[in-house]
Design a protein around this motif. Structure first.
Motif, PDB file in Angstrom:
ATOM      1  N   SER A  71       0.966  -1.526   0.233  1.00 29.01           N
ATOM      2  CA  SER A  71      -0.163   0.471  -0.148  1.00 29.01           C
ATOM      3  C   SER A  71       1.183   1.052  -0.036  1.00 29.01           C
ATOM      4  N   PRO A  72       0.242   2.403  -0.418  1.00 23.17           N
ATOM      5  CA  PRO A  72       0.698   3.661  -0.031  1.00 23.17           C
ATOM      6  C   PRO A  72       1.284   4.528   1.050  1.00 23.17           C
ATOM      7  N   PHE A  73       0.623   3.555   1.830  1.00 17.18           N
ATOM      8  CA  PHE A  73       0.404   3.829   2.841  1.00 17.18           C
ATOM      9  C   PHE A  73       1.834   3.311   4.128  1.00 17.18           C
ATOM     10  N   LEU A  74       2.536   2.223   3.597  1.00 13.45           N
ATOM     11  CA  LEU A  74       3.499   1.561   3.692  1.00 13.45           C
ATOM     12  C   LEU A  74       5.196   2.675   4.599  1.00 13.45           C
ATOM     13  N   THR A  75       5.299   3.872   3.150  1.00 13.69           N
ATOM     14  CA  THR A  75       6.046   5.350   3.323  1.00 13.69           C
ATOM     15  C   THR A  75       5.687   5.723   4.471  1.00 13.69           C
ATOM     16  N   PRO A  76       5.043   6.521   5.107  1.00 13.61           N
ATOM     17  CA  PRO A  76       4.533   7.316   5.802  1.00 13.61           C
ATOM     18  C   PRO A  76       4.399   6.652   7.084  1.00 13.61           C
ATOM     19  N   ALA A  77       3.978   5.066   7.248  1.00 17.23           N
ATOM     20  CA  ALA A  77       4.386   4.272   8.703  1.00 17.23           C
ATOM     21  C   ALA A  77       6.016   4.380   8.956  1.00 17.23           C
ATOM     22  N   ALA A  78       6.689   4.368   8.112  1.00 14.53           N
ATOM     23  CA  ALA A  78       8.108   3.733   7.949  1.00 14.53           C
ATOM     24  C   ALA A  78       8.814   4.962   8.958  1.00 14.53           C
ATOM     25  N   GLU A  79       7.904   6.255   8.172  1.00 13.48           N
ATOM     26  CA  GLU A  79       8.949   7.976   8.339  1.00 13.48           C
ATOM     27  C   GLU A  79       8.497   7.851   9.443  1.00 13.48           C
ATOM     28  N   GLU A  80       7.182   7.716  10.044  1.00 13.53           N
ATOM     29  CA  GLU A  80       6.686   7.904  11.632  1.00 13.53           C
ATOM     30  C   GLU A  80       7.052   7.115  12.364  1.00 13.53           C
ATOM     31  N   ILE A  81       7.718   5.881  12.761  1.00 12.90           N
ATOM     32  CA  ILE A  81       8.787   4.538  13.628  1.00 12.90           C
ATOM     33  C   ILE A  81      10.382   5.567  13.178  1.00 12.90           C
ATOM     34  N   GLU A  82      10.644   5.963  11.945  1.00 12.98           N
ATOM     35  CA  GLU A  82      11.805   6.936  11.920  1.00 12.98           C
ATOM     36  C   GLU A  82      11.996   8.494  12.892  1.00 12.98           C
ATOM     37  N   HIS A  83      10.971   8.848  12.971  1.00 15.47           N
ATOM     38  CA  HIS A  83      10.248  10.029  13.275  1.00 15.47           C
ATOM     39  C   HIS A  83      10.564  10.275  14.723  1.00 15.47           C
ATOM     40  N   ARG A  84       9.984   9.231  15.463  1.00 14.99           N
ATOM     41  CA  ARG A  84      10.068   8.945  16.956  1.00 14.99           C
ATOM     42  C   ARG A  84      11.698   8.617  17.645  1.00 14.99           C
ATOM     43  N   LEU A  85      11.724   7.565  16.989  1.00 14.51           N
ATOM     44  CA  LEU A  85      13.313   6.788  17.130  1.00 14.51           C
ATOM     45  C   LEU A  85      14.557   8.548  17.301  1.00 14.51           C
ATOM     46  N   ARG A  86      14.281   9.305  16.089  1.00 11.18           N
ATOM     47  CA  ARG A  86      15.301   9.934  16.339  1.00 11.18           C
ATOM     48  C   ARG A  86      14.907  11.386  17.684  1.00 11.18           C
ATOM     49  N   ALA A  87      13.113  11.454  17.594  1.00  8.59           N
ATOM     50  CA  ALA A  87      12.961  12.004  19.209  1.00  8.59           C
ATOM     51  C   ALA A  87      13.537  11.984  19.766  1.00  8.59           C
ATOM     52  N   SER A  88      13.472  10.690  19.808  1.00  7.31           N
ATOM     53  CA  SER A  88      13.874   9.874  20.628  1.00  7.31           C
ATOM     54  C   SER A  88      15.855  10.235  20.981  1.00  7.31           C
TER      55      SER A  88
END
Length: 315
Positions: A71-88
């Motif tokens: 689906s086209p939502f896989l990349t935005p989900a990956a971006e969200e996970i990456e964002h949360r790791l960087r925010a940590s």
């Protein structure tokens, strides 16, 4: 690591509902909480596991219409996970891109270097993709709260709490895609590590850890045969650490079961020591639109997260 790797074998979609063998009760060490099991000064990290933080991550990931690998939502989900790791506070966060059967996806890989440059590597992982009953349906609503936003939430919470903690071993926090199509992302990553001559000695996999069974237990999974029988003894010993951590730091009944049908399998096949945590069979929402955040027990998810974190902090 940020390159394309073609998966070596087309694997069948995993079926997590039916374990290949019955789980057995774990008998914890007599005398209650084992003294000195945690690294000095890390008790507060275990105590700080936040059910609210876990709930927030689950709700955010489940809000995507689907996280189907196609689906086209896989990349935005990956971006969200990456964002949360960087925010940590992490800076070493990268995408590992794989390709299979005309499709591609990203694994999100975050590395926390250990103080011993030549020390062991522990991979803590969960898959972030989701699906409905039809594994090819990339359009249907598939919130995937228990399967497996809860596992991803646990990995992210563990990463957040460990960021300021110096550890001897290097940790890699990995969110895999392509699990629902046949462990595509994890197989590609294991293949890439093998090709690069890079080692991972131990793997902790969290797949479906947010909805307790009737007895409220958690199943600690360990290697029983599979592709490389020679790593069974070390897996049993590692699983015993997780089981004891659950007994020491939570009130969850603990069972011991086999590893199967999830992202630790490609690593077991290359000789790594693999274990997992699992809620056990019985979730009626498996691969359905009803697998929503409201069906999870966040105190239970926090306890599984707490036990896993304590395992990583055990000397």
């Amino acid at each position: 690591m940020n390159h394309d790797v073609r998966v070596s074998l087309p694997l069948a979609p995993p079926e997590k509902r039916y374990p290949p063998g019955a789980a057995e009760p774990f008998v914890p060490t007599a005398g209650g909480k084992a003294a000195g099991t945690l690294r000095r000064g890390t008790e507060s990290a275990v105590a700080s596991v936040s059910a609210d933080a876990l709930r927030d991550t689950v709700r955010t990931l489940a809000a995507f219409p689907t996280r189907h690998t196609f689906s086209p939502f896989l990349t935005p989900a990956a971006e969200e996970i990456e964002h949360r790791l960087r925010a940590s506070g992490y800076t070493d966060v990268a995408r590992h891109t794989w390709a299979n059967a005309g499709h591609s996806g990203d694994n999100v890989v975050c590395t926390k270097p250990g103080t011993d440059a030549d020390g062991s590597v522990v991979l803590v992982c969960a898959h972030y993709d989701s699906r409905m009953e039809d594994p090819h349906d990339a359009q249907a609503r598939a919130p995937g709260a228990d399967d497996n936003a809860g596992g991803v939430a646990a990995v992210l919470e563990i990463a957040r709490l460990l960021e300021p903690v110096a550890l001897t071993s290097t940790l890699r926090f990995v969110a895999f895609s392509g699990e629902e199509q046949g462990l595509w992302g994890s197989t590609a990553y294991a293949d890439a590590l093998r090709a690069a001559g890079a080692g991972v000695q131990r793997v902790v996999n969290l797949d479906m850890v947010g909805r307790p069974p009737a007895d409220g237990s958690v199943t600690v999974e360990r290697d029983l045969g599979n592709a490389v029988p020679g790593n069974d003894t070390a897996s049993a010993a590692f699983a015993a650490v997780l089981a004891q951590a659950a007994a020491d730091h939570t009130t969850l009944p603990v069972r011991l079961g086999p590893i199967y049908a999830s992202d630790y399998m490609p690593f077991e096949a290359r000789g790594d020591v693999t274990i997992g945590a699992y809620e056990g069979e019985g979730n009626p929402h498996y691969h359905r639109t009803t697998d929503t955040p409201e069906t999870l027990d966040y105190a239970y998810l926090a306890d599984v997260t707490r036990a896993t974190l304590a395992t990583l902090l055990t000397t």
